[in-house]
Design a protein around this motif. Structure first.
Motif, PDB file in Angstrom:
ATOM      1  N   LEU A   1      36.767  18.569 -67.346  1.00 12.98           N
ATOM      2  CA  LEU A   1      37.439  19.756 -66.832  1.00 12.98           C
ATOM      3  C   LEU A   1      36.811  21.049 -67.342  1.00 12.98           C
ATOM      4  N   ASN A   2      36.051  20.977 -68.424  1.00 16.15           N
ATOM      5  CA  ASN A   2      35.358  22.166 -68.929  1.00 16.15           C
ATOM      6  C   ASN A   2      34.206  22.596 -68.031  1.00 16.15           C
ATOM      7  N   ASN A   3      33.789  21.696 -67.135  1.00 17.79           N
ATOM      8  CA  ASN A   3      32.681  22.012 -66.230  1.00 17.79           C
ATOM      9  C   ASN A   3      33.096  22.860 -65.034  1.00 17.79           C
ATOM     10  N   PHE A   4      34.400  22.999 -64.826  1.00 14.24           N
ATOM     11  CA  PHE A   4      34.855  23.615 -63.582  1.00 14.24           C
ATOM     12  C   PHE A   4      34.806  25.143 -63.637  1.00 14.24           C
ATOM     13  N   THR A   5      34.228  25.699 -62.576  1.00  7.39           N
ATOM     14  CA  THR A   5      34.252  27.141 -62.325  1.00  7.39           C
ATOM     15  C   THR A   5      35.195  27.365 -61.141  1.00  7.39           C
TER      16      THR A   5
ATOM     17  N   LEU B   1      29.809  20.462 -57.482  1.00 15.98           N
ATOM     18  CA  LEU B   1      29.613  21.821 -56.977  1.00 15.98           C
ATOM     19  C   LEU B   1      29.478  22.813 -58.129  1.00 15.98           C
ATOM     20  N   CYS B   2      30.263  22.586 -59.164  1.00 20.46           N
ATOM     21  CA  CYS B   2      30.259  23.510 -60.308  1.00 20.46           C
ATOM     22  C   CYS B   2      29.047  23.303 -61.212  1.00 20.46           C
ATOM     23  N   THR B   3      28.621  22.066 -61.403  1.00 20.43           N
ATOM     24  CA  THR B   3      27.517  21.804 -62.337  1.00 20.43           C
ATOM     25  C   THR B   3      26.150  21.952 -61.685  1.00 20.43           C
ATOM     26  N   LYS B   4      26.064  21.663 -60.390  1.00 19.75           N
ATOM     27  CA  LYS B   4      24.782  21.770 -59.692  1.00 19.75           C
ATOM     28  C   LYS B   4      24.549  23.173 -59.129  1.00 19.75           C
ATOM     29  N   HIS B   5      25.616  23.976 -59.107  1.00 19.50           N
ATOM     30  CA  HIS B   5      25.545  25.340 -58.556  1.00 19.50           C
ATOM     31  C   HIS B   5      25.010  25.315 -57.134  1.00 19.50           C
ATOM     32  N   GLN B   6      25.480  24.338 -56.380  1.00 15.60           N
ATOM     33  CA  GLN B   6      25.129  24.212 -54.973  1.00 15.60           C
ATOM     34  C   GLN B   6      26.395  24.037 -54.147  1.00 15.60           C
ATOM     35  N   THR B   7      26.308  24.395 -52.867  1.00 19.69           N
ATOM     36  CA  THR B   7      27.413  24.097 -51.965  1.00 19.69           C
ATOM     37  C   THR B   7      27.335  22.629 -51.558  1.00 19.69           C
TER      38      THR B   7
ATOM     39  N   VAL C   1      42.302  25.061 -65.509  1.00 19.97           N
ATOM     40  CA  VAL C   1      41.184  24.808 -64.588  1.00 19.97           C
ATOM     41  C   VAL C   1      41.367  25.689 -63.353  1.00 19.97           C
ATOM     42  N   PRO C   2      40.360  26.508 -63.018  1.00 21.02           N
ATOM     43  CA  PRO C   2      40.525  27.534 -61.970  1.00 21.02           C
ATOM     44  C   PRO C   2      40.293  27.014 -60.547  1.00 21.02           C
ATOM     45  N   ILE C   3      41.184  26.133 -60.072  1.00 18.64           N
ATOM     46  CA  ILE C   3      41.089  25.631 -58.704  1.00 18.64           C
ATOM     47  C   ILE C   3      42.313  26.111 -57.917  1.00 18.64           C
ATOM     48  N   GLU C   4      42.035  26.708 -56.749  1.00 17.67           N
ATOM     49  CA  GLU C   4      43.103  27.138 -55.844  1.00 17.67           C
ATOM     50  C   GLU C   4      43.125  26.190 -54.650  1.00 17.67           C
ATOM     51  N   PHE C   5      44.303  25.688 -54.316  1.00 17.94           N
ATOM     52  CA  PHE C   5      44.442  24.775 -53.186  1.00 17.94           C
ATOM     53  C   PHE C   5      45.107  25.477 -52.008  1.00 17.94           C
ATOM     54  N   ILE C   6      44.519  25.333 -50.838  1.00 17.13           N
ATOM     55  CA  ILE C   6      45.131  25.753 -49.581  1.00 17.13           C
ATOM     56  C   ILE C   6      45.660  24.475 -48.934  1.00 17.13           C
ATOM     57  N   LYS C   7      46.973  24.340 -48.852  1.00 17.26           N
ATOM     58  CA  LYS C   7      47.579  23.069 -48.435  1.00 17.26           C
ATOM     59  C   LYS C   7      47.945  23.082 -46.947  1.00 17.26           C
TER      60      LYS C   7
ATOM     61  N   ASP D   1      50.174  17.748 -55.707  1.00 20.51           N
ATOM     62  CA  ASP D   1      50.993  18.691 -56.478  1.00 20.51           C
ATOM     63  C   ASP D   1      50.946  18.369 -57.969  1.00 20.51           C
ATOM     64  N   ALA D   2      51.005  17.086 -58.295  1.00 21.70           N
ATOM     65  CA  ALA D   2      50.964  16.672 -59.701  1.00 21.70           C
ATOM     66  C   ALA D   2      49.595  16.961 -60.312  1.00 21.70           C
ATOM     67  N   ILE D   3      48.527  16.736 -59.548  1.00 24.08           N
ATOM     68  CA  ILE D   3      47.180  17.055 -60.030  1.00 24.08           C
ATOM     69  C   ILE D   3      47.034  18.558 -60.218  1.00 24.08           C
ATOM     70  N   GLU D   4      47.537  19.322 -59.259  1.00 23.72           N
ATOM     71  CA  GLU D   4      47.469  20.789 -59.354  1.00 23.72           C
ATOM     72  C   GLU D   4      48.183  21.289 -60.615  1.00 23.72           C
ATOM     73  N   SER D   5      49.354  20.742 -60.900  1.00 26.00           N
ATOM     74  CA  SER D   5      50.101  21.155 -62.103  1.00 26.00           C
ATOM     75  C   SER D   5      49.319  20.830 -63.367  1.00 26.00           C
ATOM     76  N   ALA D   6      48.715  19.639 -63.410  1.00 29.98           N
ATOM     77  CA  ALA D   6      47.937  19.250 -64.587  1.00 29.98           C
ATOM     78  C   ALA D   6      46.717  20.152 -64.757  1.00 29.98           C
ATOM     79  N   LEU D   7      46.067  20.505 -63.662  1.00 29.47           N
ATOM     80  CA  LEU D   7      44.903  21.396 -63.738  1.00 29.47           C
ATOM     81  C   LEU D   7      45.300  22.786 -64.209  1.00 29.47           C
ATOM     82  N   LYS D   8      46.406  23.295 -63.707  1.00 28.34           N
ATOM     83  CA  LYS D   8      46.883  24.627 -64.129  1.00 28.34           C
ATOM     84  C   LYS D   8      47.214  24.626 -65.617  1.00 28.34           C
TER      85      LYS D   8
END
Length: 486
Positions: free
Chosen positions: A194-198, A384-390, A227-233, A216-223
């Motif tokens: 999780l430290n790899n995430f941008t 995506l975060c570690t390779k800096h590629q789309t 971990v800076p992930i935004e979900f559009i549901k 939802d449970a994964i999102e709560s654990a990440l928050k």
């Protein structure tokens, strides 16, 4: 039973409601499962379909009468049953689900201890025979206790109104409700650092299936971990009426909502799941659907980056991209017949770290060699975060190097005759002839795989080439002309 049970298939149970599968059949299956496995403890769960709860409770009653204690994890995806079976150390697990089948269907997926799959020749046929052998009078008498004497009404059952009483199950002292959700979430998150995430913005389409609750449970654990992930549901709330259609992103007509949401929200990528979320499908930042074949290569590379001697299992329908990635990285590519039972068995035999199929089933050694629809997108997000590629950049070169047709189905009067026509035309010139799964022929710069369906008069074709899109398209059209020339 006065009429035959017809809902047992090669690898699972699927049937039309009330004609092939109802509460009585579910009870029989539960009783037979407990007896055949001598099971002391079994975990059960069900997807969001309106009939999944009635079927699950009848199944539980049968399990209890067969001698097993039942742990019900509630509404759950198939992989949650896989996880719970191993995590709780029980003797088996059953998920009530029809996945992407029509709304008037339901079914079950069954595993033994340690989440080992049960298929026709590894116990499923024996369970069917034992279920069939129970007398109607015996079943009706036993079920009457759990329905509190109420006659089961078929129409009410179809509308999702349970007749087996949960309270009566609990009164046996052999039925409990227990959530494994937090432990499951912790496990799937362990596959990434999780430290790899941008910062990422991800569209997630649950298709009104069972995936929404887990996301939802994964999102709560990440928050909680920052971990800076935004979900559009999209189509997020579980709804057994499936107001937006049966979730099956493998069908092109079911992809528009996810693709549109990705573009409109300027997301980094999109995810869509089927009903029981054991498969996930990915879209790049432009809303383009990424074929599962190229995701197999991407995930194989992710594991080989950590262990370049790892063994990777893959199916033979399309394979050159996967083989190239694995061998270049120093790993061992191992081709296996299509199908979850075959893949899982071979992974256990080889102790392979990962297995993938072009159909978007992805299997993981540390997930009891089972398939997951949550682990893959987490691994891709980390890449995506570690390779800096789309995502598009990560697969673009692979798609160009090994273009493929995607699986093309042809419904025929005589599938065997079509296979003979293809053999006659192409086999004499083939450099490699392979029959691991259907017919696989290689010609140096291109290859194809042709498989018959086990259940219908359908031929499934996959064609790929080496860095030659026009050749791949030409050969695809040529083969289809031969196949459909009836």
């Amino acid at each position: 039973m006065s009429k035959p049970i017809t809902c047992f298939k090669a690898y699972d149970i699927r049937g039309e409601l009330n004609t092939q599968l109802d509460e009585e059949v579910a009870y029989r299956i539960g009783f037979a499962f407990a007896k055949e496995l001598s099971a002391q403890r079994v975990v059960v769960g069900g997807d969001v379909r309106l009939t999944s709860t009635p079927l699950k409770l009848a199944l539980a009653a049968g399990l209890i009468e067969g001698g097993a204690a039942v742990t019900d994890i509630g509404m759950a995806g198939t992989e949650e049953i896989y996880f719970a079976t191993t995590y709780l150390g029980v003797d088996g697990g059953i998920e009530v689900t029809a996945s992407h089948n029509p709304i008037n269907y339901n079914g079950m997926k069954l595993v033994k201890a340690n989440s080992v799959p049960i298929s026709g020749d590894t116990g499923l046929n024996a369970i069917k025979e034992a279920a069939q052998a129970l007398s109607d009078d015996e079943v009706n008498q036993r079920m009457a206790y759990y329905t509190d004497g109420v006659t089961i009404d078929k129409e009410a059952f179809f509308n999702g109104k349970a007749h087996i009483k949960e309270g009566l199950l609990q009164s046996t002292g052999r039925y409990e409700c227990k959530s494994c959700l937090n432990s499951y979430v912790a496990h799937v998150l362990s596959y990434v650092n999780l430290n790899n995430f941008t910062p990422l913005k991800i569209v997630a389409n649950a298709g009104n299936g069972a995936a929404g609750k887990v996301l939802d449970a994964i999102e709560s654990a990440l928050k909680e971990k920052g971990v800076p992930i935004e979900f559009i549901k999209v189509h997020h709330q579980p709804d057994g009426t499936f107001p937006n259609g049966i979730p099956n992103p493998l069908l092109p007509e079911n992809r528009a909502d996810t693709a549109q949401a990705v573009v409109e929200n300027n997301a980094d990528f999109g995810i869509a799941w089927d009903g029981d979320f054991d498969r996930c499908f990915l879209f790049d930042a432009q809303g383009n659907f990424i074929e599962g074949y190229y995701i197999v290569g991407l995930l194989a590379r992710a594991f080989l980056d950590k262990d370049n001697k790892a063994k990777i299992i893959y199916d033979p329908r399309v394979c050159w991209n996967t083989e190239d990635i694995v061998t270049t990285a120093g790993g061992t590519p191992i081709k296996c017949k299509t199908g979850h039972a075959f893949i899982k068995e071979r992974m256990r035999k080889e102790d392979a770290v990962y297995g993938g199929e072009m159909s978007a089933h992805h299997y993981f050694r540390d997930f009891a060699y089972c398939d997951s629809g949550m682990i893959p997108w987490l691994l891709v997000a980390e890449l995506l975060c570690t390779k800096h590629q789309t995502l598009a950049e990560m697969v673009k070169a692979r798609i160009a190097a090994f273009p493929s047709s995607g699986e093309i189905n042809s419904t025929l009067k005589d599938a065997d005759a079509a296979l003979e026509r293809v053999m006659k035309k192409y086999q004499p010139e083939a450099e490699v002839i392979e029959e691991i799964d259907g017919l696989g022929l290689e010609f140096g710069t291109w290859r194809f795989n042709l498989r018959k369906s086990n259940t219908e008069p359908v031929i499934r074709l996959n064609v790929e080439s080496r860095n030659d899109i026009p050749l791949m398209k030409e050969k695809t059209a040529e083969l289809l002309a031969v196949i459909r020339d009836e």
